[in-house]
Design a protein around this motif. Sequence first.
Motif, PDB file in Angstrom:
ATOM      1  N   VAL A 122       4.725  69.133  27.340  1.00 31.92           N
ATOM      2  CA  VAL A 122       4.152  67.598  26.586  1.00 31.92           C
ATOM      3  C   VAL A 122       3.927  68.300  25.600  1.00 31.92           C
ATOM      4  N   SER A 123       2.978  68.897  25.662  1.00 28.64           N
ATOM      5  CA  SER A 123       2.273  68.694  24.225  1.00 28.64           C
ATOM      6  C   SER A 123       1.831  70.320  24.181  1.00 28.64           C
ATOM      7  N   GLU A 124       0.778  70.953  23.109  1.00 23.43           N
ATOM      8  CA  GLU A 124      -0.111  71.944  21.991  1.00 23.43           C
ATOM      9  C   GLU A 124      -1.182  71.973  22.931  1.00 23.43           C
ATOM     10  N   ILE A 125      -1.888  72.633  23.929  1.00 25.34           N
ATOM     11  CA  ILE A 125      -2.700  72.921  24.247  1.00 25.34           C
ATOM     12  C   ILE A 125      -4.012  74.596  23.666  1.00 25.34           C
ATOM     13  N   ASP A 126      -5.308  73.950  23.804  1.00 23.88           N
ATOM     14  CA  ASP A 126      -6.028  75.236  22.763  1.00 23.88           C
ATOM     15  C   ASP A 126      -6.152  76.368  23.744  1.00 23.88           C
ATOM     16  N   LEU A 127      -5.996  76.815  24.601  1.00 15.96           N
ATOM     17  CA  LEU A 127      -6.188  78.080  25.246  1.00 15.96           C
ATOM     18  C   LEU A 127      -5.303  78.065  26.756  1.00 15.96           C
ATOM     19  N   CYS A 128      -4.783  79.043  27.554  1.00 16.80           N
ATOM     20  CA  CYS A 128      -4.275  79.385  29.075  1.00 16.80           C
ATOM     21  C   CYS A 128      -4.264  80.627  28.609  1.00 16.80           C
ATOM     22  N   GLY A 129      -4.930  80.452  30.159  1.00 12.53           N
ATOM     23  CA  GLY A 129      -5.071  81.412  30.201  1.00 12.53           C
ATOM     24  C   GLY A 129      -4.285  82.781  30.961  1.00 12.53           C
ATOM     25  N   HIS A 130      -3.210  82.223  32.093  1.00 12.27           N
ATOM     26  CA  HIS A 130      -2.537  82.430  32.520  1.00 12.27           C
ATOM     27  C   HIS A 130      -1.165  82.534  32.074  1.00 12.27           C
ATOM     28  N   ALA A 131      -1.099  82.586  30.273  1.00 13.73           N
ATOM     29  CA  ALA A 131       0.181  82.453  29.367  1.00 13.73           C
ATOM     30  C   ALA A 131      -0.275  83.946  28.611  1.00 13.73           C
ATOM     31  N   THR A 132      -1.926  83.788  28.335  1.00 12.91           N
ATOM     32  CA  THR A 132      -2.540  85.422  28.148  1.00 12.91           C
ATOM     33  C   THR A 132      -1.703  86.438  28.538  1.00 12.91           C
ATOM     34  N   ILE A 133      -2.744  86.235  29.811  1.00 11.97           N
ATOM     35  CA  ILE A 133      -2.103  87.783  30.876  1.00 11.97           C
ATOM     36  C   ILE A 133      -0.813  87.704  30.679  1.00 11.97           C
ATOM     37  N   ALA A 134       0.049  86.615  30.697  1.00  6.96           N
ATOM     38  CA  ALA A 134       1.375  87.182  30.294  1.00  6.96           C
ATOM     39  C   ALA A 134       1.657  87.992  29.059  1.00  6.96           C
ATOM     40  N   SER A 135       1.452  87.370  28.390  1.00 11.40           N
ATOM     41  CA  SER A 135       1.999  87.335  27.164  1.00 11.40           C
ATOM     42  C   SER A 135       1.106  89.607  26.118  1.00 11.40           C
ATOM     43  N   PHE A 136       0.309  90.154  27.301  1.00  5.74           N
ATOM     44  CA  PHE A 136      -0.891  91.448  27.367  1.00  5.74           C
ATOM     45  C   PHE A 136      -0.245  92.143  28.072  1.00  5.74           C
ATOM     46  N   LYS A 137       1.176  91.732  29.039  1.00  3.98           N
ATOM     47  CA  LYS A 137       1.809  92.239  29.516  1.00  3.98           C
ATOM     48  C   LYS A 137       3.253  92.666  28.515  1.00  3.98           C
ATOM     49  N   VAL A 138       3.754  91.908  28.253  1.00  4.15           N
ATOM     50  CA  VAL A 138       4.543  91.745  27.175  1.00  4.15           C
ATOM     51  C   VAL A 138       4.305  92.611  26.229  1.00  4.15           C
ATOM     52  N   LEU A 139       2.629  92.667  25.690  1.00  2.00           N
ATOM     53  CA  LEU A 139       2.889  93.472  24.449  1.00  2.00           C
ATOM     54  C   LEU A 139       2.235  94.944  25.129  1.00  2.00           C
ATOM     55  N   GLN A 140       2.415  94.685  26.273  1.00  3.39           N
ATOM     56  CA  GLN A 140       1.819  96.298  26.974  1.00  3.39           C
ATOM     57  C   GLN A 140       3.316  96.976  26.963  1.00  3.39           C
ATOM     58  N   HIS A 141       3.894  96.741  27.774  1.00  4.94           N
ATOM     59  CA  HIS A 141       5.117  96.598  28.224  1.00  4.94           C
ATOM     60  C   HIS A 141       5.874  97.288  26.921  1.00  4.94           C
ATOM     61  N   LEU A 142       6.219  96.421  25.908  1.00  8.33           N
ATOM     62  CA  LEU A 142       6.385  97.168  24.682  1.00  8.33           C
ATOM     63  C   LEU A 142       6.440  98.104  23.964  1.00  8.33           C
ATOM     64  N   GLY A 143       4.851  98.841  24.494  1.00  6.86           N
ATOM     65  CA  GLY A 143       4.362  99.819  23.364  1.00  6.86           C
ATOM     66  C   GLY A 143       2.582  99.517  22.674  1.00  6.86           C
ATOM     67  N   ILE A 144       3.110  98.166  22.646  1.00  7.41           N
ATOM     68  CA  ILE A 144       2.371  96.990  21.108  1.00  7.41           C
ATOM     69  C   ILE A 144       0.571  97.200  21.579  1.00  7.41           C
ATOM     70  N   ALA A 145       0.197  96.784  22.947  1.00 11.66           N
ATOM     71  CA  ALA A 145      -0.859  97.131  23.322  1.00 11.66           C
ATOM     72  C   ALA A 145      -1.248  98.400  24.523  1.00 11.66           C
ATOM     73  N   LYS A 146      -2.438  98.963  24.672  1.00 14.92           N
ATOM     74  CA  LYS A 146      -2.054 100.007  25.125  1.00 14.92           C
ATOM     75  C   LYS A 146      -3.835  99.966  26.190  1.00 14.92           C
ATOM     76  N   GLU A 147      -4.480 100.572  27.094  1.00 17.50           N
ATOM     77  CA  GLU A 147      -5.433 100.649  27.886  1.00 17.50           C
ATOM     78  C   GLU A 147      -6.276 101.124  27.104  1.00 17.50           C
ATOM     79  N   GLU A 148      -7.090 100.214  27.563  1.00 17.97           N
ATOM     80  CA  GLU A 148      -9.002 100.951  26.934  1.00 17.97           C
ATOM     81  C   GLU A 148      -9.118 100.838  25.925  1.00 17.97           C
ATOM     82  N   GLN A 149      -8.383  99.524  25.521  1.00 16.54           N
ATOM     83  CA  GLN A 149      -8.678  98.999  24.052  1.00 16.54           C
ATOM     84  C   GLN A 149      -9.327  97.511  24.591  1.00 16.54           C
TER      85      GLN A 149
END
Length: 291
Positions: free
Chosen positions: A66-93
């Motif tokens: 229903v609306s835009e919100i400022d921040l979301c924890g679980h969607a951030t975790i999900a986003s970085f799982k995707v970035l890690q899966h694609l090799g864009i984000a890596k461990e220990e960074q």
Amino acid sequence: MKFFVVDAFTDKAFSGNPAGVVLLENTESLSKEIMQKIAQEVRFSETAFVKQKSENEFLILYFTPVSEIDLCGHATIASFKVLQHLGIAKEEQIYKVHTRVGVIDVSIEKEIILMEQAEPSIGDELETEDILEISQLLGISIEEIGDEKVIIKPRVISTGLWDLIIPVKSKQILFSLSPDYEGISDYCKLHNIVSFHVFTLDEVNAFANCRDFAPLYGIPEEAATGTANGALIYYLSKLGIVEAEKTYEIIQGESMGRPSNIFAKVHLKDNIYKAYVGGSAKIIIEGNLML
């Protein structure tokens, strides 16, 4: 553009809290109107729209149905799982994420993605009349609010979003709640808060167990709430109930049949104690948006 469905705060499919993740390439763009329509179409509690700004910087926008919100924890975790899966984000960074509440740090530590919360704030103490109204909106008595061993009162806390943190005395009470969703929505709108985050320390398998209600934003109950648990761990640290730099496990979503395991701590950064929240995630769908 790439689209993913990710279960956050779990390492198992069909557990935790699902989020949509849309990854925008440099040449791709969407208006906020279209982002809102996508979030409404997929109907997850939040959908994140991610765009890389530089090697270690990302922009993430978050939309409920229903609306835009400022921040979301679980969607951030999900986003970085995707970035890690694609090799864009890596461990220990450590990565910088630009959000509507400012720039926050996100890191990948082994199998846990850990995100910094915004600078914390604490609202005023509530009057007895307010606590009585809160108990009535949850369908319990005022005597059932609090804790059996330590003094904790409901308090509005923000580590990115304003949530009402509400203690109850037992897990039985937590699971017996009968929320008045319309009344909670009206209360949240009147007091400019996102959710009722109800928790108990009466939990043998983790530090705490909780439930989160955000009907004002189209989320009657959420299976895992990163920002609200950041507010919770910060509040408990101010009360001396948790120690700084120690990680605590919090369970959420059991009442929905989607158990989530959330890890939270308070960490000193730049002379300010901030909340950090993290967990695992599981990608269950990968595809493309045909727009």
